[in-house]
Design a protein around this motif. Structure first.
Motif, PDB file in Angstrom:
ATOM      1  N   SER A 231       7.575   1.905  -4.465  1.00  0.00           N
ATOM      2  CA  SER A 231       6.799   2.915  -5.184  1.00  0.00           C
ATOM      3  C   SER A 231       5.973   3.780  -4.244  1.00  0.00           C
ATOM      4  N   ILE A 232       5.832   3.352  -2.994  1.00  0.00           N
ATOM      5  CA  ILE A 232       5.100   4.135  -1.998  1.00  0.00           C
ATOM      6  C   ILE A 232       6.058   4.922  -1.112  1.00  0.00           C
ATOM      7  N   LEU A 233       7.091   4.265  -0.614  1.00  0.00           N
ATOM      8  CA  LEU A 233       8.037   4.922   0.288  1.00  0.00           C
ATOM      9  C   LEU A 233       9.456   4.658  -0.188  1.00  0.00           C
ATOM     10  N   GLY A 234      10.182   5.735  -0.471  1.00  0.00           N
ATOM     11  CA  GLY A 234      11.542   5.599  -0.948  1.00  0.00           C
ATOM     12  C   GLY A 234      12.530   5.374   0.181  1.00  0.00           C
ATOM     13  N   PRO A 235      13.789   5.058  -0.144  1.00  0.00           N
ATOM     14  CA  PRO A 235      14.795   4.796   0.882  1.00  0.00           C
ATOM     15  C   PRO A 235      15.106   6.011   1.751  1.00  0.00           C
ATOM     16  N   ASP A 236      14.773   7.204   1.262  1.00  0.00           N
ATOM     17  CA  ASP A 236      14.995   8.421   2.048  1.00  0.00           C
ATOM     18  C   ASP A 236      13.759   8.832   2.839  1.00  0.00           C
ATOM     19  N   GLY A 237      12.709   7.993   2.814  1.00  0.00           N
ATOM     20  CA  GLY A 237      11.508   8.274   3.579  1.00  0.00           C
ATOM     21  C   GLY A 237      10.484   9.140   2.877  1.00  0.00           C
ATOM     22  N   THR A 238      10.705   9.483   1.625  1.00  0.00           N
ATOM     23  CA  THR A 238       9.749  10.317   0.888  1.00  0.00           C
ATOM     24  C   THR A 238       8.722   9.448   0.166  1.00  0.00           C
ATOM     25  N   ALA A 239       7.613  10.066  -0.183  1.00  0.00           N
ATOM     26  CA  ALA A 239       6.556   9.372  -0.925  1.00  0.00           C
ATOM     27  C   ALA A 239       6.969   9.282  -2.396  1.00  0.00           C
ATOM     28  N   THR A 240       7.492   8.141  -2.777  1.00  0.00           N
ATOM     29  CA  THR A 240       8.037   7.966  -4.126  1.00  0.00           C
ATOM     30  C   THR A 240       6.989   8.197  -5.196  1.00  0.00           C
ATOM     31  N   VAL A 241       5.745   7.826  -4.920  1.00  0.00           N
ATOM     32  CA  VAL A 241       4.716   7.911  -5.948  1.00  0.00           C
ATOM     33  C   VAL A 241       4.502   9.353  -6.397  1.00  0.00           C
ATOM     34  N   ALA A 242       4.663  10.316  -5.517  1.00  0.00           N
ATOM     35  CA  ALA A 242       4.537  11.712  -5.911  1.00  0.00           C
ATOM     36  C   ALA A 242       5.649  12.102  -6.881  1.00  0.00           C
ATOM     37  N   ARG A 243       6.849  11.592  -6.618  1.00  0.00           N
ATOM     38  CA  ARG A 243       7.970  11.867  -7.529  1.00  0.00           C
ATOM     39  C   ARG A 243       7.751  11.204  -8.888  1.00  0.00           C
ATOM     40  N   MET A 244       7.090  10.037  -8.889  1.00  0.00           N
ATOM     41  CA  MET A 244       6.826   9.349 -10.153  1.00  0.00           C
ATOM     42  C   MET A 244       5.874  10.145 -11.027  1.00  0.00           C
ATOM     43  N   ILE A 245       4.862  10.739 -10.411  1.00  0.00           N
ATOM     44  CA  ILE A 245       3.939  11.575 -11.177  1.00  0.00           C
ATOM     45  C   ILE A 245       4.697  12.719 -11.832  1.00  0.00           C
ATOM     46  N   ASP A 246       5.588  13.339 -11.097  1.00  0.00           N
ATOM     47  CA  ASP A 246       6.386  14.443 -11.640  1.00  0.00           C
ATOM     48  C   ASP A 246       7.319  13.950 -12.736  1.00  0.00           C
ATOM     49  N   ALA A 247       7.906  12.752 -12.530  1.00  0.00           N
ATOM     50  CA  ALA A 247       8.857  12.218 -13.511  1.00  0.00           C
ATOM     51  C   ALA A 247       8.187  11.884 -14.843  1.00  0.00           C
ATOM     52  N   ALA A 248       6.871  11.677 -14.812  1.00  0.00           N
ATOM     53  CA  ALA A 248       6.160  11.365 -16.053  1.00  0.00           C
ATOM     54  C   ALA A 248       5.997  12.579 -16.948  1.00  0.00           C
ATOM     55  N   GLN A 249       6.294  13.760 -16.432  1.00  0.00           N
ATOM     56  CA  GLN A 249       6.282  14.999 -17.219  1.00  0.00           C
ATOM     57  C   GLN A 249       4.928  15.247 -17.885  1.00  0.00           C
ATOM     58  N   GLY A 250       3.870  15.055 -17.119  1.00  0.00           N
ATOM     59  CA  GLY A 250       2.535  15.316 -17.617  1.00  0.00           C
ATOM     60  C   GLY A 250       1.893  14.162 -18.354  1.00  0.00           C
ATOM     61  N   ARG A 251       2.593  13.037 -18.465  1.00  0.00           N
ATOM     62  CA  ARG A 251       2.059  11.900 -19.215  1.00  0.00           C
ATOM     63  C   ARG A 251       1.334  10.885 -18.335  1.00  0.00           C
ATOM     64  N   ALA A 252       1.475  10.963 -17.032  1.00  0.00           N
ATOM     65  CA  ALA A 252       0.806   9.998 -16.153  1.00  0.00           C
ATOM     66  C   ALA A 252      -0.696  10.233 -16.187  1.00  0.00           C
ATOM     67  N   THR A 253      -1.441   9.180 -16.464  1.00  0.00           N
ATOM     68  CA  THR A 253      -2.900   9.281 -16.507  1.00  0.00           C
ATOM     69  C   THR A 253      -3.558   8.575 -15.329  1.00  0.00           C
ATOM     70  N   GLY A 254      -2.860   7.615 -14.725  1.00  0.00           N
ATOM     71  CA  GLY A 254      -3.467   6.870 -13.641  1.00  0.00           C
ATOM     72  C   GLY A 254      -2.435   6.205 -12.757  1.00  0.00           C
ATOM     73  N   LEU A 255      -2.847   5.930 -11.515  1.00  0.00           N
ATOM     74  CA  LEU A 255      -2.085   5.115 -10.577  1.00  0.00           C
ATOM     75  C   LEU A 255      -2.956   3.905 -10.252  1.00  0.00           C
ATOM     76  N   HIS A 256      -2.499   2.727 -10.606  1.00  0.00           N
ATOM     77  CA  HIS A 256      -3.301   1.522 -10.398  1.00  0.00           C
ATOM     78  C   HIS A 256      -2.647   0.648  -9.328  1.00  0.00           C
ATOM     79  N   TYR A 257      -3.434   0.349  -8.302  1.00  0.00           N
ATOM     80  CA  TYR A 257      -2.930  -0.453  -7.193  1.00  0.00           C
ATOM     81  C   TYR A 257      -2.953  -1.934  -7.554  1.00  0.00           C
ATOM     82  N   GLY A 258      -1.825  -2.602  -7.353  1.00  0.00           N
ATOM     83  CA  GLY A 258      -1.724  -4.037  -7.603  1.00  0.00           C
ATOM     84  C   GLY A 258      -1.835  -4.804  -6.298  1.00  0.00           C
ATOM     85  N   THR A 259      -3.016  -5.324  -6.013  1.00  0.00           N
ATOM     86  CA  THR A 259      -3.310  -5.917  -4.710  1.00  0.00           C
ATOM     87  C   THR A 259      -2.313  -6.996  -4.309  1.00  0.00           C
ATOM     88  N   PHE A 260      -2.056  -7.938  -5.181  1.00  0.00           N
ATOM     89  CA  PHE A 260      -1.341  -9.141  -4.762  1.00  0.00           C
ATOM     90  C   PHE A 260       0.174  -8.971  -4.826  1.00  0.00           C
TER      91      PHE A 260
END
Length: 433
Positions: A231-260
């Motif tokens: 979710s941080i770095l994709g297989p092509d070296g891009t920042a996957t999380v930025a693509r996830m925000i876009d894929a949510a089509q305006g519905r993403a409200t938060g990014l929550h880090y899961g420590t463990f």
């Protein structure tokens, strides 16, 4: 230049129009992708409660347990301040505000957990728990006892649990809607996201629910939990999380880090899995940059060191939790997770101290900016935005009062909101740009 002298220019109106047409798609893209902060309250923490342990008294039970921990292990302002190393002038105001908060609003954001905290159950049992959770949440909003934000964390979109997660989401939302209009504080959390297609799938589910029930398009949003390296770095070296925000089509409200989960995914030994590990810092920095300007909020994770047992052990856990929370706040992670009721006193102590120790300086700088009186710092519109945002966050959580902020800044809350959410053009340059 004389009073009536015409200033000379070189660009024709045609050139200006051509540039406008050239950049029109960019203007539209900026507005779509980077709308800025939504202007709603962000809770300072999220509490996860397993679905089978959630009931009508859960919020009050957590508040009472937190107060009991204070009474047992730090019964007055001086002892609490000594544990945390609070300055003398902060000891009483922070302690008193923490106690008042625990009595009035002990939890700002609660998630009924159907994932790790709940685990696999027979379908009939989870069906019943999903319906019960929805009815309990609806009742809490109806009688005024709800936390400002409440919702569920479903199971993830991986094949083994996908159908179960979708069914739980459906049961919860359908039952909640049957009880009345969806509450404004409703929050949904999608865990263990690895591919953008899983975010797209969640967006489509919510779109289908809205369409079925005649809800406004985009009414339902969701948080994306960042718990895997993919979710941080994709297989092509891009920042996957930025693509996830876009894929949510305006519905993403938060990014929550899961420590463990995230630490384990990277192979970090259990003894070193913590929110201040370098791997955690890297992940959250990527999340922060990806979310900047999009209106998606970033949340830190949690500590699994619980404040339980003898007083000395509780104090050690409190100092750790307080330090991690202050560290996160200084890095602009204004939200985190709390895993135990006894974490809540130090959550609020850290938050209140953070805002109170700097609000006089922030109010004075903002007053100087608003009145154009200058001072020892030349602030720009972007800094005024940060200063007013700081004060608003302090007001929303209870660290500050409207009266004291107005007295020191000369500004109303409406004024603060205007500075905190300027138009894009207003940030283009300031007095010292």
């Amino acid at each position: 230049m004389g009073q009536h002298e015409q200033a000379a220019t070189s660009f024709s109106s045609g050139v200006t129009e051509e540039i406008g047409a050239l950049l029109a798609p960019v203007d539209a893209e900026l507005e779509r992708r980077y709308p800025g902060d939504p202007g709603t309250r962000q809770p300072v923490h999220t509490v996860y409660v397993p679905a089978d342990a959630f009931g009508p008294t859960t919020l009050r039970d957590w508040g009472d347990a937190a107060l009991d921990a204070l009474d047992t292990h730090a019964p007055d302002a001086a002892s609490f301040a000594a544990v945390l190393g609070l300055a003398d002038d902060l000891a009483v105001p922070v302690h008193d505000r923490v106690r008042a908060k625990l009595a009035r609003e002990p939890v700002e954001d609660l998630r009924v957990d159907f994932e790790d905290g709940y685990g696999p159950r027979p379908d009939a049992e989870e069906d019943e728990a999903a319906v019960r959770a929805a009815r309990t949440v609806a009742a809490a909003y109806a009688d005024g006892t709800a936390a400002p934000c409440m919702g569920i964390r479903m199971k993830c979109m991986e094949a083994a649990v996908r159908d179960r997660g979708i069914r739980t989401l459906d049961l919860f939302l359908t039952t909640l809607l049957d009880s009345g209009p969806l509450p404004e504080g409703l929050v949904l959390t999608l865990p263990k996201v690895t591919y953008t297609a899983q975010v797209t799938a969640m967006a489509r589910l919510l779109e289908a629910f809205e369409r079925t029930h005649g809800l406004d398009a985009g009414r339902l949003g969701f948080e994306i939990q960042i718990e895997t390296s993919q979710s941080i770095l994709g297989p092509d070296g891009t920042a996957t999380v930025a693509r996830m925000i876009d894929a949510a089509q305006g519905r993403a409200t938060g990014l929550h880090y899961g420590t463990f989960d995230y630490s384990a995914c990277l192979g970090v030994a259990a003894a070193h899995q913590a929110s201040d590990h370098p791997a955690a810092d890297h992940a959250k920095a990527v999340m922060q940059v990806a979310a900047a300007g999009t209106g998606v909020r970033v949340s830190d994770g949690s500590t699994n060191v619980l404040p339980v047992g003898p007083t000395a052990r509780v104090h050690d856990a409190w100092r750790l939790h307080y330090g991690l929370t202050r560290r996160a706040l200084s890095r602009a992670y204004y939200q985190g997770w709390d895993m135990h009721p006894a974490h809540i006193p130090t959550r609020y102590a850290a938050v209140f101290a953070f805002y109170r120790e700097s609000f006089e300086r922030a109010a004075a700088r903002l007053a100087a900016y608003a009145n154009r009186t200058g001072g020892d710092v030349m602030d720009e519109p972007a800094t005024a935005k940060a200063l007013s945002g700081h004060l608003l966050r302090g007001l929303e959580c209870g660290a500050l009062d409207n009266g004291e902020v107005a007295r020191l800044s000369g500004l109303t809350r409406a004024d603060l909101e205007t500075y905190a959410r300027p138009r894009r053009a207003e940030l283009g340059g300031g007095r010292g740009a």
